[in-house]
Design a protein around this motif. Structure first.
Motif, PDB file in Angstrom:
ATOM      1  N   ASP A 246      50.177  46.267  44.339  1.00 51.61           N
ATOM      2  CA  ASP A 246      49.239  47.126  43.616  1.00 51.61           C
ATOM      3  C   ASP A 246      47.794  46.700  43.855  1.00 51.61           C
TER       4      ASP A 246
ATOM      5  N   LEU B   2      44.989  49.375  45.201  1.00 55.93           N
ATOM      6  CA  LEU B   2      43.695  49.658  44.582  1.00 55.93           C
ATOM      7  C   LEU B   2      42.539  49.349  45.532  1.00 55.93           C
TER       8      LEU B   2
ATOM      9  N   TYR C 185      42.340  52.333  47.879  1.00 57.93           N
ATOM     10  CA  TYR C 185      41.689  53.488  47.241  1.00 57.93           C
ATOM     11  C   TYR C 185      40.181  53.283  47.170  1.00 57.93           C
TER      12      TYR C 185
ATOM     13  N   SER D   8      48.158  52.949  30.409  1.00 57.74           N
ATOM     14  CA  SER D   8      46.974  53.797  30.500  1.00 57.74           C
ATOM     15  C   SER D   8      46.945  54.834  29.384  1.00 57.74           C
TER      16      SER D   8
ATOM     17  N   ILE E  90      46.913  59.614  37.495  1.00 54.00           N
ATOM     18  CA  ILE E  90      46.500  58.991  38.755  1.00 54.00           C
ATOM     19  C   ILE E  90      44.980  58.916  38.858  1.00 54.00           C
TER      20      ILE E  90
ATOM     21  N   VAL F 106      43.723  55.515  38.281  1.00 51.61           N
ATOM     22  CA  VAL F 106      43.961  54.588  39.398  1.00 51.61           C
ATOM     23  C   VAL F 106      42.902  54.820  40.472  1.00 51.61           C
ATOM     24  N   TYR F 107      42.630  56.102  40.772  1.00 48.78           N
ATOM     25  CA  TYR F 107      41.573  56.413  41.735  1.00 48.78           C
ATOM     26  C   TYR F 107      40.234  55.828  41.280  1.00 48.78           C
TER      27      TYR F 107
ATOM     28  N   HIS G 273      42.655  51.401  36.241  1.00 51.10           N
ATOM     29  CA  HIS G 273      44.027  51.001  35.923  1.00 51.10           C
ATOM     30  C   HIS G 273      44.830  50.655  37.171  1.00 51.10           C
ATOM     31  N   TRP G 274      45.877  49.860  36.966  1.00 50.41           N
ATOM     32  CA  TRP G 274      46.907  49.640  37.957  1.00 50.41           C
ATOM     33  C   TRP G 274      47.776  50.883  38.039  1.00 50.41           C
ATOM     34  N   SER G 275      48.466  51.071  39.143  1.00 52.01           N
ATOM     35  CA  SER G 275      49.303  52.270  39.270  1.00 52.01           C
ATOM     36  C   SER G 275      50.465  52.249  38.280  1.00 52.01           C
TER      37      SER G 275
END
Length: 513
Positions: free
Chosen positions: A338, A342, A345, A442, A475, A478-479, A483-485
């Protein structure tokens, strides 16, 4: 229309119009519509807090052929004969489904008060205090937990009030003024729903009472809105004064019941002293070997509402029963994967990912993620032409599920106390700030999944789209690097699980029979 509300609508419309091909429905102005159905049996539905639709007593109404009622009709006709242009505009604004308007007023206030208190000159912080709402800082800080709770209590009071109204409407079956006197022209689409008691008056009084308790500095404004709303009920030709008086009686009763629950639900203890916050953090470190750190400068000594996870839930008896599995260990392959996700991304941010992150941000100065889903619900309500009782049922169950999911989410946040990406990835930066509470799970994901499940239940034709939006909202965090996925994926499952408790309750309230 109130200038502040109109300005807010313009902002909402601009946000929707400037998003790309996956944009949410734009705000649709409406002036009233023909209901898809009348829900004659609505008075038999099971309320949330009241015992039944018959729990609240109102006087037996005068017959339409009585002199007392005829005098009320003359008052209506005289008032309508002297109507002003501003009163006509008010009638158009409030519509024949005013729960939506009061919901929008709530969203306006949430956005206005969603401003985190800043530090004092010496670096210390003063928390908003309900005993001194003028502050500084002003009370409340309408963060997501506060917002979802305010929306839930208002919506539940509206729903219980309209079940009572429907019970009495079809018990007494007194026709509306426009149906009694053909010279009275109704301002909206005509229907055969009895007018005593006025459902609009129930909504006005219950909403005003709940929002005044939640936003005490807005008492004068809210009273002005209630006065305007009640006046339109008579000027529209839909109610005589005794209809309105009976409706406000119900509104007072249901809001008193709701506010009594609110005073004992534990929210007043959600924002803890530093010693309690520190003990929660230490317990998590002892349990798991990690803890979230606040990276603000100057450091805010306490995270946001550490004990919101202990607030009384609407449909779940034990918050631990819906607590999600533990997040990955910090040396696990799942965690390391993860980290790389991140970083990828962040290093390869696309315009589409940035758009999604920004669209669902709903941060400070906005109506928060729960408010975002209320706007979506309002648009569906208008599209499917729900009547006032169906409208309040939709908003009540959705906001109950959102609040329950938020409580579950905050329980997980402070039980696991999981660090955010910015704390564990060297040199990592977000594109959306860093919230003042732990990462897992989240909140956006949980709130959105819960809301989307209730809306999928009420509007099954829209289920695919609702769930797609919930996953996009998840999501988006996360983008944005927030947050973590696994915060998002587990949070989505968590929100769906918690919402099912609310849906199961809705399925036995009598509306589906």
């Amino acid at each position: 229309m109130n200038n502040k509300i109109f300005a807010l609508f313009v902002v909402f419309g601009f946000i929707a119009m400037t998003s790309c091909e996956k944009d949410l429905p734009q705000y649709i102005p409406y002036e009233g519509y023909a209901y898809s159905e009348l829900t004659v049996n609505g008075g038999d539905w099971v309320p949330i807090l009241e015992e039944s639709g018959a729990s609240i007593d109102i006087p037996v109404p005068e017959a339409t052929d009585s002199q007392a009622y005829q005098n009320e009709l003359e008052e209506v006709k005289e008032a309508m004969a002297n109507i002003t242009s501003s009163q006509k505009n008010a009638i158009k604004y409030w519509t024949n489904n005013p729960a939506i308007r009061w919901n929008e007023i709530a969203l306006e206030l949430i956005a206005k008060y969603n401003l985190i208190p800043g530090p004092n000159a010496d670096g210390s912080y003063t928390l908003p205090n309900p005993a001194n709402p003028e502050g500084p800082p002003a009370f409340p800080f309408a963060h997501p937990p506060y917002a979802c709770r305010a929306l839930a209590y208002m919506s539940v009071a509206q729903f219980d009030g309209l079940i009572s109204a429907w019970h009495h409407k079809y018990g007494y079956n007194r026709a509306a003024p426009f149906a009694v006197d053909e010279s009275i022209e109704y301002a909206y689409e005509e229907n055969n729903i009895p007018s005593y008691p006025s459902d609009g008056a129930v909504i006005a009084r219950a909403s005003k009472n709940i929002l005044t308790a939640m936003f005490p500095l807005e008492a004068e404004y809210l009273q002005q809105m209630e006065d305007e709303h009640l006046e339109t009920l008579l000027l529209s030709g839909g109610n005589v004064m005794s209809d309105i008086t009976a409706g406000t009686t119900i509104g007072d009763a249901v809001s008193e019941t709701a506010l009594t629950r609110a005073s004992n639900d534990g929210m007043k203890n959600a924002q803890t002293p530093k010693a309690v916050s520190d003990s929660i953090k230490q317990a998590a470190y002892d349990r798991f070997g990690w803890a979230w750190d606040n990276l603000e400068v100057p450091v805010r000594p306490v995270g946001l509402t550490p004990l919101f996870g202990q607030v009384t839930m609407w449909s779940v008896d034990d918050v631990e029963s819906v607590r999600p599995i533990a997040p990955p260990q910090l040396d696990s392959q799942e965690f390391l994967d993860d980290v790389e996700l991140l970083k990828d991304y962040a290093d390869n941010m696309t315009e589409e990912h940035r758009r999604i992150a920004n669209f669902w941000q709903d941060g400070l100065g906005t109506y928060t993620p729960p408010g975002h889903w209320n706007r979506i619900a309002n648009e569906l309500i208008v599209e499917y032409r729900l009547n006032p009782l169906q409208t309040t049922r939709t908003l009540a169950y959705m906001n109950m599920a959102i609040m329950d999911s938020g409580i579950s989410c905050w329980d997980a946040k402070y039980y696991y106390h999981y660090p955010r990406p910015i704390q564990l990835i060297d040199g990592f930066k977000t594109i959306a700030g860093t919230p003042n509470f732990p990462s897992y799970t989240s909140g956006h994901s949980v709130f959105s999944a819960a809301a989307s499940e209730v809306l999928s239940y009420v509007f099954p034709q829209e289920a695919e789209q609702m769930r797609a939006w919930a996953e996009e909202a998840a999501i988006s965090r996360v983008y944005g690097g927030i947050h973590w996925s696994f915060d998002a994926t587990v949070g989505t499952d968590q929100g769906r699980e918690v919402a099912q408790y609310t849906i199961n309750r809705a399925k036995v309230d009598g509306a589906d029979q």
